[in-house]
Design an enzyme around this catalytic site. Structure first.
Site, mmCIF file in Angstrom:
data_model
loop_
_atom_site.group_PDB
_atom_site.id
_atom_site.type_symbol
_atom_site.label_atom_id
_atom_site.label_comp_id
_atom_site.label_asym_id
_atom_site.label_seq_id
_atom_site.Cartn_x
_atom_site.Cartn_y
_atom_site.Cartn_z
ATOM 1 N N GLY A 48 -0.744 -13.544 -5.720
ATOM 2 C CA GLY A 48 0.558 -13.110 -6.209
ATOM 3 C C GLY A 48 0.922 -13.593 -7.586
ATOM 4 O O GLY A 48 1.998 -13.262 -8.100
ATOM 5 N N GLY B 47 -5.483 -10.957 -7.284
ATOM 6 C CA GLY B 47 -5.888 -9.626 -7.696
ATOM 7 C C GLY B 47 -5.437 -9.331 -9.113
ATOM 8 O O GLY B 47 -6.224 -9.319 -10.059
ATOM 9 N N ARG C 151 2.612 2.993 -11.039
ATOM 10 C CA ARG C 151 3.539 1.863 -11.087
ATOM 11 C C ARG C 151 4.879 2.174 -11.763
ATOM 12 O O ARG C 151 5.928 1.763 -11.259
ATOM 13 C CB ARG C 151 2.886 0.660 -11.758
ATOM 14 C CG ARG C 151 1.675 0.107 -10.996
ATOM 15 C CD ARG C 151 1.178 -1.203 -11.609
ATOM 16 N NE ARG C 151 2.124 -2.282 -11.355
ATOM 17 C CZ ARG C 151 2.906 -2.807 -12.272
ATOM 18 N NH1 ARG C 151 2.870 -2.366 -13.526
ATOM 19 N NH2 ARG C 151 3.746 -3.783 -11.957
ATOM 20 N N TYR D 207 7.791 1.595 -9.202
ATOM 21 C CA TYR D 207 8.496 0.314 -9.356
ATOM 22 C C TYR D 207 9.391 0.253 -10.590
ATOM 23 O O TYR D 207 9.973 -0.795 -10.869
ATOM 24 C CB TYR D 207 7.484 -0.839 -9.501
ATOM 25 C CG TYR D 207 6.450 -0.969 -8.439
ATOM 26 C CD1 TYR D 207 6.783 -1.015 -7.090
ATOM 27 C CD2 TYR D 207 5.097 -1.087 -8.781
ATOM 28 C CE1 TYR D 207 5.802 -1.167 -6.121
ATOM 29 C CE2 TYR D 207 4.124 -1.244 -7.819
ATOM 30 C CZ TYR D 207 4.485 -1.274 -6.487
ATOM 31 O OH TYR D 207 3.514 -1.428 -5.529
ATOM 32 N N CYS E 100 4.519 17.946 -11.985
ATOM 33 C CA CYS E 100 5.786 18.646 -11.759
ATOM 34 C C CYS E 100 6.754 17.773 -10.967
ATOM 35 O O CYS E 100 7.106 18.076 -9.818
ATOM 36 C CB CYS E 100 5.509 19.966 -11.028
ATOM 37 S SG CYS E 100 6.940 21.068 -10.995
ATOM 38 N N GLU E 101 7.181 16.671 -11.556
ATOM 39 C CA GLU E 101 8.154 15.740 -10.988
ATOM 40 C C GLU E 101 8.940 15.111 -12.124
ATOM 41 O O GLU E 101 8.357 14.699 -13.141
ATOM 42 C CB GLU E 101 7.462 14.618 -10.195
ATOM 43 C CG GLU E 101 6.685 15.050 -8.984
ATOM 44 C CD GLU E 101 7.578 15.351 -7.782
ATOM 45 O OE1 GLU E 101 8.786 15.053 -7.848
ATOM 46 O OE2 GLU E 101 7.040 15.877 -6.785
#
Length: 432
Positions: free
Chosen positions: A245, A291, A328, A332, A358-359
């Site tokens: 993390g 990660g 991301r 987020y 298309c968003e």
């Protein structure tokens, strides 16, 4: 050659952004766009910091492969002796295909299937991080059916606020992950009674993109307290899996250095061990699962400007990468720095960098001061983690190539998808 802040592997040379010794313009010409570009030296440098911080200790640094599961990256880390944190049978298969040592694999995840349990037991993984009492029973039954014993730790949810985005916070009471701290002792008692399980450790992971040491230490204190309670009941804990993390710098974050963060953790553990009349060498082994901190700033997404347009007061740069490539920002509202690959001295405009999906949520960066022309190349930085691994084929869009730069050499580590590949497994209905 001036490097970009926090990204020493990426720097301007001759007014062109390079990855190590290779111009990104050359990569775009050779491989097209969008393309993911990774730096071998940046990955190895991050690994080296973790390795040095654990040198001389009973510790295993695992790579959480959900951050980036490309075989070349897994292969590179396996060569350096890394362990791996997996969350699916597919990730297990990837690690094995990349030459990873199964005895260095920890299997996390809140919903392991029985088939995934069988695969991991057959492979000989180091440990299962169990996340519920029900999973204990299921794993015991699967292991028994194979005549094997499953090594386990319980993922304990310490109810510690990691101070991060709610979607990537995993250590609070209302998160789906782990076993609540106040139920953990009873769960360990249950595990100790199941004949096909062997208790090895305690696991704890409180979230992602954490930029302070204090949440890690608060969670560690709760883990150590539980370890004492278990010892009083004769349940021996051989390892502490403290998860990962640790955050990176995307914009102006100031996370602790990798070595400093681990040093603070080891100092706390050593004091706890000595207080119990032991030497630090007699304490439990410590596992980590990093990660983003391993690969996040080792990669970028290379994209080209297709269209410049203006709607009212808003300027848009429509690029050939999109939310299906890098989720991301849409998911987020995450920030990624975006820079021109070959900067010009032309006047800059305030652009929203958007994709062709298309968003309305298909954006990669908002309000960025850039001097642009159609056809220009852009680099979306700090995209080595949770980029390609979270990508999709929404709008039947092919995903880009992945390349690894090693000095002046460029290696294609994933082919660009072809449209026909996307529906090769589908079938039309027969005629009626």
């Amino acid at each position: 050659m001036p490097a970009i802040a926090n990204l020493p592997a990426f720097a301007l040379s001759g007014n062109t952004l390079h990855a190590e010794g290779v111009a990104l313009t050359d990569i775009a010409e050779r491989f097209g766009t969008p393309t993911w570009v990774y730096s071998r030296s940046a990955i190895e440098s991050a690994w080296s910091e973790f390795a040095q911080a654990t040198q001389g200790r009973r510790a295993l640094v695992c790579f959480a492969i959900k951050a980036n599961s490309n075989l070349a990256i897994l292969d590179l880390l396996a060569r350096h002796g890394a362990g791996f944190d997996i969350v699916s049978g597919g990730e297990l298969a990837r690690v094995l295909a990349a030459g990873g040592d199964p005895s260095k694999i920890v299997f996390s995840g809140v919903g392991k299937s029985r088939e995934e349990m069988r695969q991991a037991l057959a492979a000989g993984v180091r440990c299962f991080n169990v996340e519920s009492e029900s999973e204990l029973v299921q794993l015991d039954a699967v292991a028994g059916s194979l005549g094997l014993t499953a090594p386990i730790s319980l993922r304990v949810n310490p109810d510690v606020d990691a101070g991060t985005h709610p979607y990537i916070s995993t250590g609070l009471r209302d998160n789906k992950f782990g076993i609540a701290h106040d139920r953990a002792l009873a769960a360990y008692r249950q595990a100790a009674q199941l004949p096909n399980l062997r208790i090895e450790g305690i696991d704890c992971h409180i979230g992602s993109q954490i930029t302070e040491v204090e949440p890690f230490l608060a969670a560690l204190d709760r883990v150590l307290d539980l370890t004492d309670q278990l010892a009083a009941e004769g349940i021996v804990i051989r390892h502490l899996d403290l998860g990962g993390g640790l955050g990176i710098t995307y914009r102006d974050e100031t996370p602790p250095a990798r070595g400093a963060m681990l040093a603070a953790i080891f100092e706390r553990i050593d004091a706890w061990v000595v207080k119990r009349g032991l030497t630090p060498a007699e304490g439990p082994e410590v596992l980590f699962e990093f990660g983003r901190a391993m690969v996040g700033n080792a990669g970028l997404l290379l994209t080209r400007v297709e269209v410049l347009k203006r709607n009212g007061d808003r300027h848009f740069a429509v690029v050939d990468a999109a939310m299906n490539d890098l989720m991301r920002p849409a998911m987020y509202e995450a920030w990624h720095d975006i820079v021109a690959v070959a900067p010009t001295s032309a006047p800059a405009e305030n652009y929203d960098i958007v994709g062709p999906v298309c968003e309305s949520g298909d954006w990669l960066g908002r309000d960025r001061q850039l001097a642009l022309a159609e056809g220009d190349l852009l680099a979306i930085l700090s995209a080595g983690a949770y980029g390609m691994s979270m990508s999709s084929n929404y709008n039947t869009r092919t995903r880009g190539a992945e390349v690894m730069v090693d000095g002046t050499a460029v290696h294609l580590v994933r082919e660009r998808e072809q449209i026909a590949d996307l529906f090769a497994g589908e079938h039309r209905l027969p005629a009626r």
